[in-house]
Design a protein around this motif. Structure first.
Motif, PDB file in Angstrom:
ATOM      1  N   ILE A 164     -25.694 -23.174   8.334  1.00 47.15           N
ATOM      2  CA  ILE A 164     -24.372 -23.294   8.933  1.00 47.15           C
ATOM      3  C   ILE A 164     -24.584 -23.250  10.437  1.00 47.15           C
TER       4      ILE A 164
ATOM      5  N   VAL B 201     -22.312 -22.958  13.912  1.00 45.88           N
ATOM      6  CA  VAL B 201     -21.007 -22.735  14.527  1.00 45.88           C
ATOM      7  C   VAL B 201     -21.088 -23.246  15.964  1.00 45.88           C
TER       8      VAL B 201
ATOM      9  N   ALA C  82     -20.054 -16.086   8.820  1.00 46.80           N
ATOM     10  CA  ALA C  82     -19.996 -17.113   7.789  1.00 46.80           C
ATOM     11  C   ALA C  82     -19.166 -16.682   6.589  1.00 46.80           C
ATOM     12  N   GLU C  83     -18.586 -15.495   6.635  1.00 48.28           N
ATOM     13  CA  GLU C  83     -17.889 -14.971   5.464  1.00 48.28           C
ATOM     14  C   GLU C  83     -16.718 -15.843   5.025  1.00 48.28           C
ATOM     15  N   ASP C  84     -15.959 -16.391   5.950  1.00 49.12           N
ATOM     16  CA  ASP C  84     -14.823 -17.233   5.573  1.00 49.12           C
ATOM     17  C   ASP C  84     -15.293 -18.466   4.804  1.00 49.12           C
ATOM     18  N   TRP C  85     -16.386 -19.072   5.286  1.00 51.05           N
ATOM     19  CA  TRP C  85     -16.930 -20.255   4.632  1.00 51.05           C
ATOM     20  C   TRP C  85     -17.381 -19.906   3.222  1.00 51.05           C
ATOM     21  N   ILE C  86     -18.065 -18.785   3.070  1.00 50.48           N
ATOM     22  CA  ILE C  86     -18.547 -18.358   1.753  1.00 50.48           C
ATOM     23  C   ILE C  86     -17.364 -18.095   0.820  1.00 50.48           C
ATOM     24  N   ARG C  87     -16.348 -17.439   1.326  1.00 50.15           N
ATOM     25  CA  ARG C  87     -15.152 -17.143   0.529  1.00 50.15           C
ATOM     26  C   ARG C  87     -14.457 -18.443   0.103  1.00 50.15           C
ATOM     27  N   GLU C  88     -14.376 -19.443   1.004  1.00 49.62           N
ATOM     28  CA  GLU C  88     -13.751 -20.732   0.686  1.00 49.62           C
ATOM     29  C   GLU C  88     -14.440 -21.425  -0.477  1.00 49.62           C
ATOM     30  N   PHE C  89     -15.743 -21.211  -0.623  1.00 49.32           N
ATOM     31  CA  PHE C  89     -16.489 -21.828  -1.712  1.00 49.32           C
ATOM     32  C   PHE C  89     -16.460 -20.997  -2.983  1.00 49.32           C
TER      33      PHE C  89
END
Length: 140
Positions: A34, A36, A74-81
Motif C-alpha cells: 500500500i 499513501v 492501513a486499517e481502514d483499507w483492511i476493514r474495507e476488504f
C-alpha cells in the motif's frame, strides 16, 4: 513501486541507518504494498500486506512513513476488504506507538506461521541488532 522504494529508503535506510541490502532483502516481485500519497501524489507512507482470507487475517509488514507524515495507517483499507484481524511486524522502539492504537504485543507468536511459538523459540527476533522486531496484534 518507485514510491514504495522512495519511502522505505527515506524512512528506513536514511532514517534508521539500515543498509539497502538489509531493507530490501526479503522483497519479492509478487509482494502487495500500500502506498499513501498526499493530494499532489508525493509518497508519504507504505507497508506490505499479506492477506490470509482463510483466517480472516491481514499481516502488515515493512511499515515505513516519512517522518513528517507519521500517524497514517492501513486499517481502514483492511476493514474495507472485510478483514477483522491484523498482525503487524514492528520495530521494538515503535511498540508504544502501536499500543496507543490498540495493538497488543505478541511475544508468543511465530512470525512465519502466525501461530503460537514453541517454548524453545526466541522471544524477540533480531535480524539486525539495531532493528529488533516485535509482533503485534489487533482485532478491528
Amino acid at each position: 513501486r518507485a514510491g514504495v522504494y522512495y519511502v522505505r529508503t527515506q524512512a528506513m535506510v536514511l532514517g534508521f541507518n539500515l543498509s539497502l541490502e538489509g531493507e530490501f532483502a526479503d522483497d519479492s516481485p509478487d509482494g502487495k504494498y500500500i502506498l499513501v500519497t498526499d493530494d499532489y501524489g508525493k509518497p508519504l507512507s507504505t507497508n506490505r500486506i499479506h492477506l490470509l482470507p482463510e483466517r480472516n487475517l491481514a499481516k502488515i509488514e515493512r511499515v515505513a512513513t516519512i517522518s513528517t507524515a507519521r500517524g497514517l495507517g492501513a486499517e481502514d483499507w483492511i476493514r474495507e476488504f472485510g478483514y477483522s484481524h491484523i498482525v503487524i511486524t514492528s520495530r521494538e522502539e515503535a511498540e508504544g506507538f502501536y499500543h496507543k492504537l490498540g495493538y497488543i504485543t505478541r511475544e508468543d507468536m511465530n512470525p512465519d506461521t502466525l501461530e503460537l511459538k514453541k517454548p524453545s523459540d526466541p522471544v524477540r527476533e533480531v535480524r539486525d541488532p539495531r532493528f529488533v522486531c516485535v509482533y503485534m496484534e489487533k482485532q478491528l
